[in-house]
Design a protein around this motif. Sequence first.
Motif, short mmCIF file in Angstrom:
data_model
loop_
_atom_site.label_atom_id
_atom_site.label_comp_id
_atom_site.label_asym_id
_atom_site.label_seq_id
_atom_site.Cartn_x
_atom_site.Cartn_y
_atom_site.Cartn_z
N ARG A 100 34.70 -49.37 5.01
CA ARG A 100 33.83 -50.21 5.84
C ARG A 100 32.79 -50.92 4.99
O ARG A 100 32.34 -50.41 3.97
N GLN A 101 32.43 -52.12 5.44
CA GLN A 101 31.30 -52.80 4.87
C GLN A 101 30.03 -52.08 5.30
O GLN A 101 29.96 -51.51 6.39
N SER A 105 28.38 -52.24 9.01
CA SER A 105 29.37 -52.71 9.99
C SER A 105 29.49 -51.77 11.19
O SER A 105 30.09 -52.13 12.21
N PHE A 123 39.98 -50.61 7.88
CA PHE A 123 38.79 -51.17 7.26
C PHE A 123 38.00 -51.93 8.32
O PHE A 123 38.53 -52.83 8.98
N TRP A 126 34.83 -54.39 9.22
CA TRP A 126 33.91 -55.37 8.65
C TRP A 126 33.20 -56.10 9.79
O TRP A 126 33.54 -55.93 10.96
N SER A 127 32.20 -56.88 9.45
CA SER A 127 31.44 -57.60 10.45
C SER A 127 30.66 -58.72 9.76
O SER A 127 30.33 -58.60 8.57
N ARG A 156 25.41 -57.36 10.55
CA ARG A 156 25.11 -56.20 9.71
C ARG A 156 23.63 -56.14 9.36
O ARG A 156 23.05 -55.05 9.32
N ASP A 193 27.65 -52.87 -0.82
CA ASP A 193 29.01 -53.40 -0.81
C ASP A 193 29.54 -53.58 -2.23
O ASP A 193 30.72 -53.31 -2.51
N GLY A 234 38.39 -54.20 0.85
CA GLY A 234 38.19 -55.11 1.96
C GLY A 234 39.30 -56.12 2.16
O GLY A 234 39.29 -56.85 3.16
N CYS A 277 42.67 -54.07 9.41
CA CYS A 277 41.30 -54.54 9.20
C CYS A 277 40.82 -55.14 10.52
O CYS A 277 41.56 -55.91 11.15
N ASP A 327 37.32 -56.87 12.68
CA ASP A 327 35.94 -57.36 12.78
C ASP A 327 35.28 -56.67 13.97
O ASP A 327 35.65 -56.92 15.13
#
Length: 215
Positions: A11-12, A15, A122, A124-125, A130, A154, A170, A178, A180
């Motif tokens: 993960r970012q 996120s 994974f 992410w956002s 974030r 990151d 990522g 993955c 969002d």
Amino acid sequence: MTPKITISIGRQFGSGGRILGSVIANRFNMKFYDREIITEAAKQSGFDEKLLTQKDEKPVSSTFFSDPQHLTSGSETALSDENIFKIQSQAIRNVASQNNCVIMGRCSDYVLRDYPYCISIFFWSPMDDRIKRVCERAGVSDKEKARQIIEKEDSMRAKYYNYFTGKTWGEAKSYNLCIDVSLLGLERTADFICKLLKTKFGDLLTDKFSLYRNK
């Protein structure tokens, strides 16, 4: 023997990936491992947990990258970084063989790449989402400071992952899925992932309760 299922989550930073991992583990009554992996690695290896924590998901030292002789130089730093990764990887394999579990990061998707009952996800956002989450969680009012924290975290995760896996942190092809998080929000993203896992694994997962029941 009933196979053990592992959900590996990358993960970012900011996120919401850790929250999602915890919700998934709770719903399916799975063990949840984030920093707990470090505790397991320390128990199994006899290494000082503080040392393992200091190296946790940190890129190897700059000299390790810059010195082309690091594999033969016998430098203490190179051996330390490599050995700590091996120790942590063995802890990941051990917990995955013993329990249905969710493992946060630590290249667990790569470590368990030959494990047929591991799904890698994974999260992410967008940066604005974030930043907002980091500000709320850490009590930071300065959005630029929050951005700097995110970018630093990151960057460390990416360098660590890319070095030890040979893949790209990522990048979609590095994972089974993955997503969002901002597309559905935390609650509906968790629900979506749980439905996907139930479809994939069926009766191998016990759905403990309806997500967010009585909310």
